[in-house]
Scaffold this motif. Structure first.
Motif, short mmCIF file in Angstrom:
data_model
loop_
_atom_site.label_atom_id
_atom_site.label_comp_id
_atom_site.label_asym_id
_atom_site.label_seq_id
_atom_site.Cartn_x
_atom_site.Cartn_y
_atom_site.Cartn_z
N LEU A 160 -6.66 4.07 -4.86
CA LEU A 160 -5.47 3.28 -5.17
C LEU A 160 -5.01 2.55 -3.90
O LEU A 160 -5.11 3.09 -2.80
CB LEU A 160 -4.35 4.17 -5.68
N SER A 161 -4.49 1.36 -4.07
CA SER A 161 -4.04 0.58 -2.92
C SER A 161 -2.69 -0.07 -3.24
O SER A 161 -2.19 0.03 -4.37
CB SER A 161 -5.07 -0.48 -2.55
N PHE A 162 -2.13 -0.76 -2.25
CA PHE A 162 -0.86 -1.47 -2.47
C PHE A 162 -0.83 -2.70 -1.59
O PHE A 162 -1.58 -2.83 -0.62
CB PHE A 162 0.32 -0.54 -2.17
N ASP A 163 0.05 -3.62 -1.95
CA ASP A 163 0.20 -4.87 -1.22
C ASP A 163 0.94 -4.59 0.09
O ASP A 163 2.15 -4.36 0.09
CB ASP A 163 1.00 -5.85 -2.08
N LYS A 164 0.21 -4.63 1.19
CA LYS A 164 0.79 -4.27 2.49
C LYS A 164 1.72 -5.35 3.05
O LYS A 164 2.49 -5.09 3.97
CB LYS A 164 -0.32 -3.94 3.49
N GLU A 165 1.66 -6.55 2.49
CA GLU A 165 2.62 -7.58 2.89
C GLU A 165 3.96 -7.35 2.19
O GLU A 165 5.02 -7.54 2.78
CB GLU A 165 2.07 -8.98 2.56
N LYS A 166 3.88 -6.95 0.92
CA LYS A 166 5.09 -6.69 0.16
C LYS A 166 5.72 -5.36 0.56
O LYS A 166 6.94 -5.21 0.60
CB LYS A 166 4.77 -6.69 -1.33
N TYR A 167 4.85 -4.38 0.85
CA TYR A 167 5.32 -3.04 1.24
C TYR A 167 4.70 -2.67 2.60
O TYR A 167 3.82 -1.81 2.67
CB TYR A 167 4.93 -2.00 0.18
N PRO A 168 5.14 -3.32 3.67
CA PRO A 168 4.54 -3.06 4.98
C PRO A 168 4.84 -1.65 5.47
O PRO A 168 5.88 -1.07 5.17
CB PRO A 168 5.20 -4.11 5.88
N VAL A 169 3.90 -1.11 6.24
CA VAL A 169 4.09 0.22 6.84
C VAL A 169 5.32 0.20 7.74
O VAL A 169 5.48 -0.71 8.54
CB VAL A 169 2.84 0.63 7.64
N GLN A 170 6.18 1.21 7.58
CA GLN A 170 7.40 1.30 8.38
C GLN A 170 7.24 2.39 9.45
O GLN A 170 6.56 3.40 9.21
CB GLN A 170 8.58 1.65 7.47
N PRO A 171 7.85 2.21 10.60
CA PRO A 171 7.73 3.20 11.69
C PRO A 171 8.20 4.60 11.28
O PRO A 171 7.69 5.59 11.80
CB PRO A 171 8.62 2.62 12.79
N ILE B 39 2.52 3.18 -3.16
CA ILE B 39 1.50 3.20 -4.22
C ILE B 39 2.17 3.11 -5.58
O ILE B 39 1.74 2.36 -6.47
CB ILE B 39 0.66 4.50 -4.13
N TYR B 40 3.24 3.86 -5.75
CA TYR B 40 3.89 3.89 -7.07
C TYR B 40 4.73 2.65 -7.35
O TYR B 40 4.87 2.24 -8.51
CB TYR B 40 4.71 5.18 -7.22
N ARG B 41 5.25 2.01 -6.31
CA ARG B 41 5.91 0.73 -6.50
C ARG B 41 4.88 -0.31 -6.94
O ARG B 41 5.15 -1.15 -7.81
CB ARG B 41 6.62 0.30 -5.22
N THR C 265 4.56 -2.38 -10.57
CA THR C 265 4.37 -3.83 -10.60
C THR C 265 3.15 -4.18 -11.45
O THR C 265 3.19 -5.14 -12.25
CB THR C 265 4.19 -4.37 -9.17
N ASP C 266 2.07 -3.42 -11.29
CA ASP C 266 0.85 -3.68 -12.06
C ASP C 266 1.05 -3.40 -13.55
O ASP C 266 0.45 -4.08 -14.39
CB ASP C 266 -0.29 -2.81 -11.53
N ILE C 267 1.87 -2.43 -13.88
CA ILE C 267 2.16 -2.13 -15.29
C ILE C 267 2.90 -3.31 -15.92
O ILE C 267 2.63 -3.68 -17.07
CB ILE C 267 2.99 -0.84 -15.40
N GLY C 268 3.82 -3.90 -15.18
CA GLY C 268 4.56 -5.06 -15.67
C GLY C 268 5.84 -4.67 -16.38
O GLY C 268 5.95 -3.59 -16.97
N LYS C 269 6.80 -5.55 -16.34
CA LYS C 269 8.13 -5.27 -16.89
C LYS C 269 8.10 -5.01 -18.39
O LYS C 269 8.71 -4.05 -18.89
CB LYS C 269 9.09 -6.43 -16.59
#
Length: 272
Positions: free
Chosen positions: A93-104, A128-130, A134-138
């Protein structure tokens, strides 16, 4: 302000009875939720020989709608599995790292090089769950939430965070109903999806019982930390669904007690 709020959010026919002091003495230590303490509730529903037996501590709190926080990962995972977005527990599983960037401030378990459903669920990897939401859709998310009668069924505050102290609320009693319907597949979802999620939820397996569970936690509006521990236990007597929540002043205090309190109640009830 929003950044800090999100950070805390991520840390991220029955007979009703109450526990007496005798039950408390049966626990392994003195950490219990007791009747009259409005900061906690414990609900237990046991299915034994086709009969249901319910125990509720602090009934008013048990019916109080609260943010599900990471306990929503049970529903989120089930939806993603049923839709086929996730094929099995080992799929990467992956996620959009621009939308959810790693935080310190992210814990190390949120910075692993790779995730699958098992690890994302275990470590409550929020990004991952966010992404899954998003992938599931509204449209489909709302349809599934309605079908499951999940809490107040309100996802209006945002598709990828409605469960993080936002519009979605659910009570401990509603958590029990959701777990029971999920366990018996009352929703008539793909059986493989249901079985895969049960596999992922398994946290304790021995010769006497199997315990399936999910934690949840986050900062709420009064500044305290809300903690959840929900799940079910299979043993020789039957299946037992439980939901525990409480508020503590800090995350470390909540985390140190959350599982301990829930386990003590299950021990006192003779379930584990």
């Amino acid at each position: 302000m929003r950044k800090n709020l999100l950070r805390f959010s991520f840390l991220a026919l029955a007979t009703v009875s109450t526990f007496t002091s005798a039950h408390v003495n049966e626990a392994q230590n003195d950490t219990m939720c007791v009747e009259g303490d409005s900061s906690c509730t414990f609900v237990l529903l046991s299915e034994i020989d086709k009969a249901q037996h319910e125990t509720i501590i602090n009934n008013k709190r048990a019916q109080m709608p609260l943010s599900p926080f990471s306990t929503f990962k049970v529903a989120n995972s089930l939806i993603a599995l049923d839709k086929g977005i996730i094929k099995d527990a080992k799929q990467t599983l992956s996620f959009d790292k621009e939308k959810y960037p790693v935080q310190p401030w992210w814990p190390k378990v949120w910075q692993l090089p790779q995730y699958n459903l098992s690890t994302a669920f275990k470590f409550s990897m929020v990004a991952i769950y966010r992404q899954l939401a998003t992938d599931i859709g509204k449209k489909d998310m709302q349809s599934y939430i309605n079908k499951m009668h999940y809490g107040n069924q309100d996802i209006s505050s945002g598709l990828d965070d409605f469960w993080l102290n936002k519009s979605m609320k659910i009570s401990a009693k509603e958590q029990i109903k959701f777990l029971q319907d999920f366990y018996h597949n009352a929703y008539q979802f793909n059986k493989q999806a249901v079985n895969t999620l049960k596999e992922v939820m398994l946290v304790d397996d021995n010769e006497n019982y199997k315990l399936y569970a999910k934690t949840g936690a986050g900062k709420v509006n009064d500044g305290s930390m809300l903690g959840w521990y929900i799940g079910f236990v299979e043993n020789a007597q039957g299946v037992h669904f439980f939901a525990f929540n409480f508020n503590k002043a800090s995350y470390p205090e909540m985390k140190a007690l959350r599982k301990k309190v829930a386990y003590n109640h299950l021990k006192a009830a003779g379930i584990i």
